[in-house]
Design an enzyme around this catalytic site. Structure first.
Site, mmCIF file in Angstrom:
data_model
loop_
_atom_site.group_PDB
_atom_site.id
_atom_site.type_symbol
_atom_site.label_atom_id
_atom_site.label_comp_id
_atom_site.label_asym_id
_atom_site.label_seq_id
_atom_site.Cartn_x
_atom_site.Cartn_y
_atom_site.Cartn_z
ATOM 1 N N CYS A 11 0.873 -1.175 0.000
ATOM 2 C CA CYS A 11 0.000 0.000 0.000
ATOM 3 C C CYS A 11 0.909 1.224 0.000
ATOM 4 O O CYS A 11 2.136 1.094 0.016
ATOM 5 C CB CYS A 11 -0.989 -0.009 1.157
ATOM 6 S SG CYS A 11 -0.292 0.176 2.804
ATOM 7 N N CYS A 85 -2.126 1.574 -4.322
ATOM 8 C CA CYS A 85 -0.858 2.213 -4.690
ATOM 9 C C CYS A 85 -0.734 2.430 -6.197
ATOM 10 O O CYS A 85 0.333 2.790 -6.686
ATOM 11 C CB CYS A 85 0.332 1.434 -4.145
ATOM 12 S SG CYS A 85 0.426 -0.270 -4.670
ATOM 13 N N CYS A 89 3.746 -0.441 -8.328
ATOM 14 C CA CYS A 89 4.281 -1.784 -8.137
ATOM 15 C C CYS A 89 4.804 -2.308 -9.470
ATOM 16 O O CYS A 89 4.057 -2.367 -10.451
ATOM 17 C CB CYS A 89 3.202 -2.715 -7.594
ATOM 18 S SG CYS A 89 3.847 -4.308 -7.065
#
Length: 134
Positions: A11, A85, A89
């Site tokens: 997150c 997020c 990633c």
């Protein structure tokens, strides 16, 4: 190398949702699943309300610290679970990615964090069942 599955929870601040998810996975799966958590912009400490909410269900995450998301953490994980997020990633072929839409507990009181905690627990239980039945 290990044969057990590994999960990375990500997150933004690695202070609430991902820490609670990692706490549930560690508590419920024990050493059967390797657990990591990280944040795209880690906070200085784990959210005290998240700590309190987890203590209510018998899980202590007070000793955890937010960690920065690294490419190595993603590469080392079989499953990468993102929680708000966005595209931070890194994506690698052969990895399983899940995006869990959950409210951010940052700045919320315990009454608002409890439903987030409970939703995370339900999702973690499903994930454990999927990973350990393979």
């Amino acid at each position: 190398m290990t044969d057990k599955p590994s999960v990375l929870f990500v997150c933004v601040h690695n202070a609430g949702r991902s820490q609670m998810a990692a706490g549930f996975l560690t508590h419920l799966a024990g050493d059967r699943i390797e657990v990591r958590s990280a944040g795209s912009t880690p906070a200085d400490q784990v959210n005290p309300v998240a700590i309190e909410a987890m203590k209510e269900v018998g899980i202590d995450i007070s000793g955890q610290t937010p960690k920065v998301l690294t490419i190595d953490a993603v590469k080392a994980s079989d499953v990468c679970v993102t929680m708000g997020c966005g595209d931070t990633c890194p994506v690698f072929p052969g990895k399983r990615y899940l995006d869990w839409t959950l409210d951010d507990p940052a700045g919320r009181g315990i009454d608002a964090v409890r439903p987030i905690r409970d939703a995370i627990e339900q999702r973690v239980r499903v994930l454990i069942d999927e990973l350990l039945s393979q």
